[in-house]
Design a protein around this motif. Structure first.
Motif, PDB file in Angstrom:
ATOM      1  N   SER A  61       0.862  -1.178   0.000  1.00  0.00           N
ATOM      2  CA  SER A  61       0.000   0.000   0.000  1.00  0.00           C
ATOM      3  C   SER A  61       0.893   1.220   0.000  1.00  0.00           C
ATOM      4  CB  SER A  61      -0.873  -0.027   1.261  1.00  0.00           C
ATOM      5  OG  SER A  61      -1.401   1.244   1.514  1.00  0.00           O
ATOM      6  N   ARG A  63      -0.077   4.113   1.120  1.00  0.00           N
ATOM      7  CA  ARG A  63      -0.889   5.023   1.898  1.00  0.00           C
ATOM      8  C   ARG A  63      -0.518   4.887   3.375  1.00  0.00           C
ATOM      9  NH1 ARG A  63      -6.300   3.144   3.520  1.00  0.00           N
ATOM     10  NH2 ARG A  63      -7.354   4.927   4.432  1.00  0.00           N
ATOM     11  N   ARG A 128      -0.525   9.808   0.739  1.00  0.00           N
ATOM     12  CA  ARG A 128      -0.416   8.718  -0.229  1.00  0.00           C
ATOM     13  C   ARG A 128       0.184   9.243  -1.516  1.00  0.00           C
ATOM     14  NH1 ARG A 128      -5.915  10.113  -0.263  1.00  0.00           N
ATOM     15  NH2 ARG A 128      -6.543  10.763  -2.349  1.00  0.00           N
ATOM     16  N   SER A 129       0.732   8.333  -2.310  1.00  0.00           N
ATOM     17  CA  SER A 129       1.211   8.761  -3.621  1.00  0.00           C
ATOM     18  C   SER A 129       0.366   8.112  -4.693  1.00  0.00           C
ATOM     19  CB  SER A 129       2.697   8.464  -3.789  1.00  0.00           C
ATOM     20  OG  SER A 129       3.009   7.202  -3.337  1.00  0.00           O
ATOM     21  N   GLU A 130       0.094   8.880  -5.719  1.00  0.00           N
ATOM     22  CA  GLU A 130      -0.685   8.402  -6.860  1.00  0.00           C
ATOM     23  C   GLU A 130       0.075   8.800  -8.105  1.00  0.00           C
ATOM     24  OE1 GLU A 130      -4.653   9.956  -6.655  1.00  0.00           O
ATOM     25  OE2 GLU A 130      -5.117   8.815  -4.846  1.00  0.00           O
ATOM     26  N   VAL A 131       0.677   7.830  -8.756  1.00  0.00           N
ATOM     27  CA  VAL A 131       1.530   8.056  -9.925  1.00  0.00           C
ATOM     28  C   VAL A 131       2.538   9.172  -9.599  1.00  0.00           C
ATOM     29  CG1 VAL A 131       1.569   8.080 -12.437  1.00  0.00           C
ATOM     30  CG2 VAL A 131      -0.551   7.477 -11.253  1.00  0.00           C
ATOM     31  N   ASN A 132       2.428  10.351 -10.225  1.00  0.00           N
ATOM     32  CA  ASN A 132       3.417  11.395  -9.970  1.00  0.00           C
ATOM     33  C   ASN A 132       2.932  12.438  -8.973  1.00  0.00           C
ATOM     34  OD1 ASN A 132       5.369  10.308 -11.613  1.00  0.00           O
ATOM     35  ND2 ASN A 132       4.599  11.346 -13.443  1.00  0.00           N
ATOM     36  N   ILE A 135      -0.159  13.259  -2.061  1.00  0.00           N
ATOM     37  CA  ILE A 135      -1.377  13.900  -1.569  1.00  0.00           C
ATOM     38  C   ILE A 135      -1.423  13.842  -0.047  1.00  0.00           C
ATOM     39  CG2 ILE A 135      -3.929  13.750  -1.579  1.00  0.00           C
ATOM     40  CD1 ILE A 135      -3.371  12.352  -4.444  1.00  0.00           C
ATOM     41  N   VAL A 145      -1.621  18.894  -2.564  1.00  0.00           N
ATOM     42  CA  VAL A 145      -1.386  17.940  -3.644  1.00  0.00           C
ATOM     43  C   VAL A 145      -0.151  18.420  -4.396  1.00  0.00           C
ATOM     44  CG1 VAL A 145      -2.315  16.876  -5.728  1.00  0.00           C
ATOM     45  CG2 VAL A 145      -3.864  17.487  -3.848  1.00  0.00           C
TER      46      VAL A 145
END
Ligand SMILES: *[C@@H]1O[C@H](CO)[C@@H](O)[C@H](O)[C@H]1NC(C)=O
Ligand SMILES: *[C@@H]1O[C@H](CO)[C@@H](O)[C@H](O)[C@H]1NC(C)=O
Ligand SMILES: *[C@@H]1O[C@H](CO)[C@@H](O)[C@H](O)[C@H]1NC(C)=O
Ligand SMILES: *[C@@H]1O[C@H](CO)[C@@H](O)[C@H](O)[C@H]1NC(C)=O
Length: 382
Positions: A61, A63, A128-132, A135, A145
């Motif tokens: 994860s 997150r 958390r990280s989402e692709v590049n 957040i 963000v």
């Protein structure tokens, strides 16, 4: 009576032994990431209170979430890195507002925003990280963000990831925007990338319980002092008014000591005081009621609430202040025995009208909570 004294002493010894055994258990090196974690009670340091290392390949994860409570406007909360610190991330507070700084490949960035968090209330924080993108959510709302892209950044998920709380694992010189790392705050219910292994603790740090409810102020438990060099403090503005130190709160013991070459003055409790060139202390009143006092330094004298307590025409206290003598809150430096150490809460300390933050002291004993006092128990008798 002598018998019961002996028993009492035995109980005290047992309690002390018990307490140190419990603390050894924690400072022995490991703590669960889901525990109640008090980031305060540290010596000034950039080293984290606790850290953990895991294989990136084991991460299921991206997150992390936890609850966080503080009244401290500035300090480190959470740190993470990969590639042994070549790519790093830090979440801190500045002016009470979240700030993220990221170093990745050729990028160095800093972003500040979101709600003020230093209100003494528990907040849920999620990272958390989402692709590049990285957040930060506060209380389930996106607060910050950050989008990052670099031709040089590698995205391979091999090697290690390291996480840390209350400090950094890279040199502070790598920061884009430096800050004071000390954080008097508490974390609970942490989930960190779904890691279940225990964290390693800093050997100089002992995890101590969080106060159940907090109120603004600096808490002294009678174990140590916070010291300032007066040359770092607000300067004299008017000879006539002198230098004012205003303190309010509830306390007993030695509030402050001014100490220079051949000169020492200690203010014990809110009315008793002792001034002498030798620095011998005599008196302590056990007062522990809410009080407020103004201590004023004039060229040749010291006053409390306008009444002269000390006078010496041979001392130029304004020059001492400017050149830099020690101003210590909470006791007499170098005199731990019989110095009536301070117990209680200093709600506010102001010098020349400016708020004084004990995190900026040249030395602060780890037992002092610089930004929180236990809130008074609610009276539920009626
Ligand atoms: C990471 O993986 C290596 C080999 O795959 C293993 O030897 C090591 O113990 C692992 N480390 C951790 C912290 O799980
Ligand atoms: C986190 O770990 C738990 C138990 O190890 C597992 O059931 C859950 O699926 C994991 N969650 C994620 C997002 O990997
Ligand atoms: C203590 O002083 C601070 C700053 O001057 C003030 O905000 C606070 O209300 C005072 N507290 C009491 C109980 O008087
Ligand atoms: C305070 O700082 C000044 C300037 O750096 C220095 O000269 C002085 O010796 C210091 N005083 C103490 C008590 O450390």
């Amino acid at each position: 009576m002598p018998g019961s004294m002996g028993q009492l002493r035995a109980v005290v010894v047992l309690l002390l032994l018990g307490a140190s055994t419990v603390r050894m258990g924690v400072s022995g090196g490991q703590i669960s990431g889901g525990a109640d974690i008090n980031l305060g009670h540290r010596l000034a340091s950039w080293a984290p209170a606790m850290h953990i290392k895991a294989n990136l390949s084991d991460i299921t994860s991206i997150r992390s979430f936890f609850e966080f409570r503080t009244l401290d406007p500035e300090g480190t909360i959470f740190y993470g890195d990969t590639k042994d610190g070549r790519d790093w991330f830090v979440l801190s507070l500045r002016g009470g507002i979240p700030e993220m700084q990221i170093g990745k490949a050729d990028i160095l960035t800093s972003i500040t925003g979101g709600p003020r968090l230093n209100d003494g209330v528990w907040h849920k924080l999620e990272l958390r990280s989402e692709v590049n993108f990285v957040i930060l959510e506060v209380d389930d709302k996106a607060a910050l963000v950050v989008g990052l892209d670099s031709k040089e950044a590698e995205t391979e998920m091999t090697g290690h990831i390291r996480l840390a709380l209350g400090g950094l694992l890279v040199d502070k010189k790598r920061l884009f925007n430096p800050f004071n790392p000390l954080m008097d705050g508490c974390i609970k219910g942490g989930h960190w990338l779904n890691l279940s292994t225990p964290w390693n603790t800093d050997p100089t740090w002992e995890s101590s319980p969080c106060f159940s409810e907090i109120t603004r102020g600096s808490h002294f438990s009678g174990q140590g002092q916070a010291m300032f060099n007066t040359s770092d403090l607000p300067a004299l503005q008017s000879q006539e008014k002198g230098i004012s130190i205003e303190v309010n709160g509830s306390w007993k013991g030695t509030l402050l000591t001014l100490q220079g070459l051949g000169f020492q003055f200690s203010l014990t409790s809110d009315k008793a005081y002792e001034a002498s060139k030798e620095g011998v202390e005599k008196d302590s009143l056990g007062l522990h009621e809410p009080s407020r006092l103004t201590f004023t330094i004039l060229q040749h004298s010291l006053t409390i609430n306008g009444k002269t307590q000390y006078e010496d025409q041979t001392q130029d206290l304004f020059s001492h202040w400017k050149e830099g003598i020690l101003l210590s809150f909470g006791g007499v430096p170098g005199q731990n025995e019989d110095s009536h150490p301070l117990h209680g809460c200093l709600e506010s300390i102001r010098i020349q009208g400016q708020h004084i933050d004990l995190d900026n002291a040249i030395y602060k004993h780890p037992s002092i909570s610089s930004h929180s006092c236990p809130a008074k128990a609610v009276d539920n008798q009626s």
